[in-house]
Scaffold this motif. Structure first.
Motif, PDB file in Angstrom:
ATOM      1  N   GLY A 100     -54.779 -30.201  75.949  1.00 17.86           N
ATOM      2  CA  GLY A 100     -54.345 -31.266  75.060  1.00 17.86           C
ATOM      3  C   GLY A 100     -53.547 -30.771  73.878  1.00 17.86           C
ATOM      4  N   ILE A 101     -53.840 -31.323  72.707  1.00 18.19           N
ATOM      5  CA  ILE A 101     -53.058 -31.018  71.514  1.00 18.19           C
ATOM      6  C   ILE A 101     -53.236 -29.566  71.077  1.00 18.19           C
ATOM      7  N   GLU A 102     -54.389 -28.975  71.379  1.00 15.79           N
ATOM      8  CA  GLU A 102     -54.603 -27.565  71.071  1.00 15.79           C
ATOM      9  C   GLU A 102     -53.633 -26.681  71.858  1.00 15.79           C
ATOM     10  N   GLY A 103     -53.363 -27.062  73.109  1.00 15.10           N
ATOM     11  CA  GLY A 103     -52.463 -26.290  73.958  1.00 15.10           C
ATOM     12  C   GLY A 103     -51.039 -26.272  73.445  1.00 15.10           C
ATOM     13  N   VAL A 104     -50.513 -27.437  73.014  1.00 12.67           N
ATOM     14  CA  VAL A 104     -49.126 -27.470  72.543  1.00 12.67           C
ATOM     15  C   VAL A 104     -48.991 -26.714  71.225  1.00 12.67           C
ATOM     16  N   ALA A 105     -50.031 -26.743  70.396  1.00 10.50           N
ATOM     17  CA  ALA A 105     -49.976 -25.984  69.144  1.00 10.50           C
ATOM     18  C   ALA A 105     -49.965 -24.478  69.410  1.00 10.50           C
ATOM     19  N   LEU A 106     -50.809 -24.017  70.327  1.00 13.37           N
ATOM     20  CA  LEU A 106     -50.843 -22.596  70.677  1.00 13.37           C
ATOM     21  C   LEU A 106     -49.518 -22.154  71.293  1.00 13.37           C
ATOM     22  N   ALA A 107     -48.940 -22.986  72.149  1.00 11.28           N
ATOM     23  CA  ALA A 107     -47.653 -22.646  72.769  1.00 11.28           C
ATOM     24  C   ALA A 107     -46.582 -22.453  71.707  1.00 11.28           C
ATOM     25  N   THR A 108     -46.584 -23.298  70.701  1.00  9.85           N
ATOM     26  CA  THR A 108     -45.580 -23.219  69.642  1.00  9.85           C
ATOM     27  C   THR A 108     -45.695 -21.926  68.848  1.00  9.85           C
ATOM     28  N   ILE A 109     -46.903 -21.563  68.432  1.00  9.57           N
ATOM     29  CA  ILE A 109     -47.017 -20.372  67.588  1.00  9.57           C
ATOM     30  C   ILE A 109     -46.792 -19.089  68.395  1.00  9.57           C
ATOM     31  N   LEU A 110     -47.158 -19.081  69.681  1.00 13.18           N
ATOM     32  CA  LEU A 110     -46.871 -17.904  70.505  1.00 13.18           C
ATOM     33  C   LEU A 110     -45.368 -17.692  70.626  1.00 13.18           C
ATOM     34  N   ALA A 111     -44.625 -18.779  70.851  1.00 20.40           N
ATOM     35  CA  ALA A 111     -43.170 -18.681  70.956  1.00 20.40           C
ATOM     36  C   ALA A 111     -42.556 -18.227  69.635  1.00 20.40           C
ATOM     37  N   GLN A 112     -43.116 -18.676  68.519  1.00 21.75           N
ATOM     38  CA  GLN A 112     -42.595 -18.282  67.217  1.00 21.75           C
ATOM     39  C   GLN A 112     -42.773 -16.785  66.966  1.00 21.75           C
ATOM     40  N   PHE A 113     -43.898 -16.232  67.374  1.00 16.09           N
ATOM     41  CA  PHE A 113     -44.113 -14.793  67.184  1.00 16.09           C
ATOM     42  C   PHE A 113     -43.168 -13.972  68.064  1.00 16.09           C
ATOM     43  N   ILE A 114     -42.860 -14.480  69.240  1.00 17.53           N
ATOM     44  CA  ILE A 114     -41.902 -13.775  70.104  1.00 17.53           C
ATOM     45  C   ILE A 114     -40.520 -13.768  69.462  1.00 17.53           C
ATOM     46  N   SER A 115     -40.101 -14.903  68.905  1.00 15.82           N
ATOM     47  CA  SER A 115     -38.782 -14.969  68.259  1.00 15.82           C
ATOM     48  C   SER A 115     -38.730 -14.044  67.044  1.00 15.82           C
ATOM     49  N   ALA A 116     -39.836 -13.946  66.303  1.00 17.15           N
ATOM     50  CA  ALA A 116     -39.879 -13.037  65.155  1.00 17.15           C
ATOM     51  C   ALA A 116     -39.728 -11.588  65.608  1.00 17.15           C
ATOM     52  N   GLY A 117     -40.412 -11.230  66.705  1.00 11.85           N
ATOM     53  CA  GLY A 117     -40.303  -9.869  67.219  1.00 11.85           C
ATOM     54  C   GLY A 117     -38.891  -9.525  67.649  1.00 11.85           C
ATOM     55  N   LEU A 118     -38.205 -10.479  68.262  1.00 10.47           N
ATOM     56  CA  LEU A 118     -36.839 -10.237  68.728  1.00 10.47           C
ATOM     57  C   LEU A 118     -35.872 -10.012  67.565  1.00 10.47           C
ATOM     58  N   VAL A 119     -36.009 -10.829  66.515  1.00 11.00           N
ATOM     59  CA  VAL A 119     -35.061 -10.701  65.401  1.00 11.00           C
ATOM     60  C   VAL A 119     -35.321  -9.421  64.598  1.00 11.00           C
ATOM     61  N   VAL A 120     -36.597  -9.036  64.453  1.00 13.17           N
ATOM     62  CA  VAL A 120     -36.906  -7.787  63.757  1.00 13.17           C
ATOM     63  C   VAL A 120     -36.388  -6.597  64.563  1.00 13.17           C
ATOM     64  N   ARG A 121     -36.570  -6.635  65.858  1.00 12.62           N
ATOM     65  CA  ARG A 121     -36.068  -5.558  66.717  1.00 12.62           C
ATOM     66  C   ARG A 121     -34.550  -5.424  66.583  1.00 12.62           C
ATOM     67  N   THR A 122     -33.841  -6.538  66.521  1.00 11.22           N
ATOM     68  CA  THR A 122     -32.383  -6.521  66.376  1.00 11.22           C
ATOM     69  C   THR A 122     -31.961  -5.876  65.057  1.00 11.22           C
ATOM     70  N   LEU A 123     -32.632  -6.267  63.974  1.00  7.58           N
ATOM     71  CA  LEU A 123     -32.291  -5.698  62.661  1.00  7.58           C
ATOM     72  C   LEU A 123     -32.596  -4.209  62.603  1.00  7.58           C
ATOM     73  N   MET A 124     -33.621  -3.780  63.302  1.00  5.23           N
ATOM     74  CA  MET A 124     -33.972  -2.358  63.278  1.00  5.23           C
ATOM     75  C   MET A 124     -33.043  -1.514  64.141  1.00  5.23           C
ATOM     76  N   ARG A 125     -32.413  -2.119  65.140  1.00  4.14           N
ATOM     77  CA  ARG A 125     -31.581  -1.361  66.069  1.00  4.14           C
ATOM     78  C   ARG A 125     -30.094  -1.377  65.716  1.00  4.14           C
ATOM     79  N   THR A 126     -29.680  -2.240  64.778  1.00  2.00           N
ATOM     80  CA  THR A 126     -28.265  -2.287  64.437  1.00  2.00           C
ATOM     81  C   THR A 126     -27.839  -0.999  63.738  1.00  2.00           C
ATOM     82  N   THR A 127     -26.575  -0.665  63.852  1.00  2.28           N
ATOM     83  CA  THR A 127     -26.030   0.531  63.189  1.00  2.28           C
ATOM     84  C   THR A 127     -25.253   0.161  61.925  1.00  2.28           C
ATOM     85  N   GLU A 128     -25.232  -1.128  61.592  1.00  2.00           N
ATOM     86  CA  GLU A 128     -24.458  -1.570  60.423  1.00  2.00           C
ATOM     87  C   GLU A 128     -25.286  -1.440  59.147  1.00  2.00           C
ATOM     88  N   ASP A 129     -24.666  -1.743  58.010  1.00  3.29           N
ATOM     89  CA  ASP A 129     -25.288  -1.516  56.707  1.00  3.29           C
ATOM     90  C   ASP A 129     -26.517  -2.378  56.473  1.00  3.29           C
TER      91      ASP A 129
END
Length: 459
Positions: A195-224
């Motif tokens: 039910g509603i617990e499931g959609v809330a958990l799905a949302t926060i799991l997806a948010q943590f994945i997006s955070a990991g991707l953007v941090v990884r990108t910033l750490m791997r760039t060669t720019e300033d």
């Protein structure tokens, strides 16, 4: 992959139309996918759980934004500071600004988690949430706040990328995580019956994945603007600039969102069917608003970079082009919405009462969307110039003081959900008039002549 080929964009030279469109379109698509997070939650619970669940998920938006809005405003300030240093090609200050921004997001995320979980019941009581919705709304909101750190880190990290002209990688990350969110929503609800617990958990799991991707990108760039974890620290003069520009925007967004909590309480007084219809309208409304908001964000970065490079006239021309783009897109989308209102609402619910309320809000409120183009784009441009105070004051007067007076006085004589809803267009109109007057007086331009920035040569 071509989507990743363009890492950053300097908007201080070249065709303005092309640059704004190329920057805004990936950001628009990304915002569309980000909007899908909560929208998919509403669609799944509306079709597979209950009307009360739809009302619960849809009604908590103002409560979330009350806390989140302040820190989104700070991210606006961070983006302006970063875009200026990027436009001025100031490598050291750019490095310091990125690391101050990312540490600030971590600290803010921890604070938001604790505060959100603690005050959830009080926010819902303030909104006069009905008893048949209260339990679901409390559960959804507490789970959402428990995982809000991921959203904070993603927003700040993607804000860094957009400030240097890269709106493509944040788009890719949102596409990936939005698909994950949809799959997890359906999996948790249809397979595990959470039910509603499931959609809330799905949302926060997806948010943590997006955070990991953007941090990884910033750490791997060669720019300033590369992120180096050991360099994370709050640099005093950078933090002061972020707070100076971001604090007014943050206060405006937080107070406006809190005002919307009060507006939601008026809507809630008409029962769960009205709440669900208003929720469905709101989800559709947010999609129609996205093009103008994306163009407004593009104008902030465009103005910030060009003022960093000392090009005031180019910055002002970019603002005019942004306004024309926003008005054109919004007018076309509003026409389509009016033609497709009922089929779109049926994606959320098939109950006749819900559809009736949703249709009413669409047909009366959506023709007024074009008014928002002026206050969104012009305010975005002024923030890019470093003037956040004037837009804050105007928006608070229009969206909080005026709107609450409208509701408090008007509802003494008119008991109507439509009358409550029309408080939004009334506020949009007042805000757009005041913002336009202030912008065209040119008073915001004094923020351009700041120490450390190049001064445009007299043409």
């Amino acid at each position: 992959m071509n989507l990743l080929a363009k890492r950053s964009m300097r908007m201080t030279e070249g065709n303005i139309w092309k640059q704004i469109i190329l920057f805004a379109v990936p950001m628009l698509i990304g915002n569309l996918f980000q909007q899908l997070y909560n929208t998919v939650d509403s669609m799944v619970v509306g079709n597979y759980v209950s009307t009360q669940a739809l009302a619960a998920v849809g009604s908590v938006g103002p409560a979330i934004n009350t806390l989140l809005g302040f820190f989104i405003g700070l991210s606006t300030g961070a983006g302006v500071v970063i875009s200026r240093y990027f436009g001025a090609q100031d490598s050291q200050n750019l490095h310091d600004a990125v690391h101050t921004t990312m540490l600030l997001s971590l600290l803010a995320g921890v604070l938001m988690t604790v505060l959100g979980v603690l005050i959830t019941p009080y926010l819902l009581q303030l909104m006069a949430t009905p008893d048949d919705v209260m339990d679901d709304a409390t559960l959804y909101l507490r789970i959402y706040f428990a995982g809000i750190l991921g959203l904070m880190v993603y927003n700040m990290g993607s804000g860094v990328l957009r400030a240097v002209g890269d709106s493509r990688r944040p788009l890719l990350f949102l596409i990936i995580t939005s698909v994950i969110n949809v799959v997890l929503d359906l999996f948790f609800v249809l397979v595990f019956h959470m039910g509603i617990e499931g959609v809330a958990l799905a949302t926060i799991l997806a948010q943590f994945i997006s955070a990991g991707l953007v941090v990884r990108t910033l750490m791997r760039t060669t720019e300033d603007f590369r992120l180096i974890l050991r360099d994370l620290r709050l640099i005093p003069h950078i933090l002061r600039d972020i707070l100076r520009i971001g604090m007014p925007a943050g206060l405006q967004m937080a107070v406006t969102s809190f005002s919307n909590v009060i507006v939601q309480s008026y809507i809630n007084s008409f029962g769960s069917a009205c709440m669900a219809g208003y929720s469905a309208y709101n989800k559709i409304d947010q999609f129609i608003m996205l093009p103008m908001q994306s163009v407004a964000l593009a104008s902030t970065t465009f103005v910030g970079q060009n003022l960093g490079a000392g090009k005031l006239k180019r910055a002002k021309k970019g603002t005019r082009i942004s306004l024309l783009l926003a008005i054109s897109c919004t007018a076309v989308l509003t026409g389509l919405l009016l033609c497709l209102a009922r089929p779109l609402l049926m994606m959320f619910s098939s109950e006749e009462d819900v559809l009736t309320y949703g249709s009413m809000f669409i047909f009366w409120l959506s023709p007024c969307y074009v008014l928002c183009c002026f206050n969104q784009v012009l305010s975005g441009a002024m923030r890019g110039a470093g003037d956040s105070t004037a837009p804050m004051v105007i928006m608070l007067l229009s969206f909080v003081v005026f709107r609450q007076l409208y509701l408090f006085v008007g509802t003494q004589y008119i008991h109507s959900a439509l009358f409550v809803g029309m408080g939004y267009p009334a506020g949009w109109l007042l805000c757009s008039i005041l913002v336009s007057i202030y912008y065209f007086t040119g008073r915001w331009e004094r923020h351009y002549h700041r120490p450390g920035l190049k001064k445009e040569e007299t043409a």
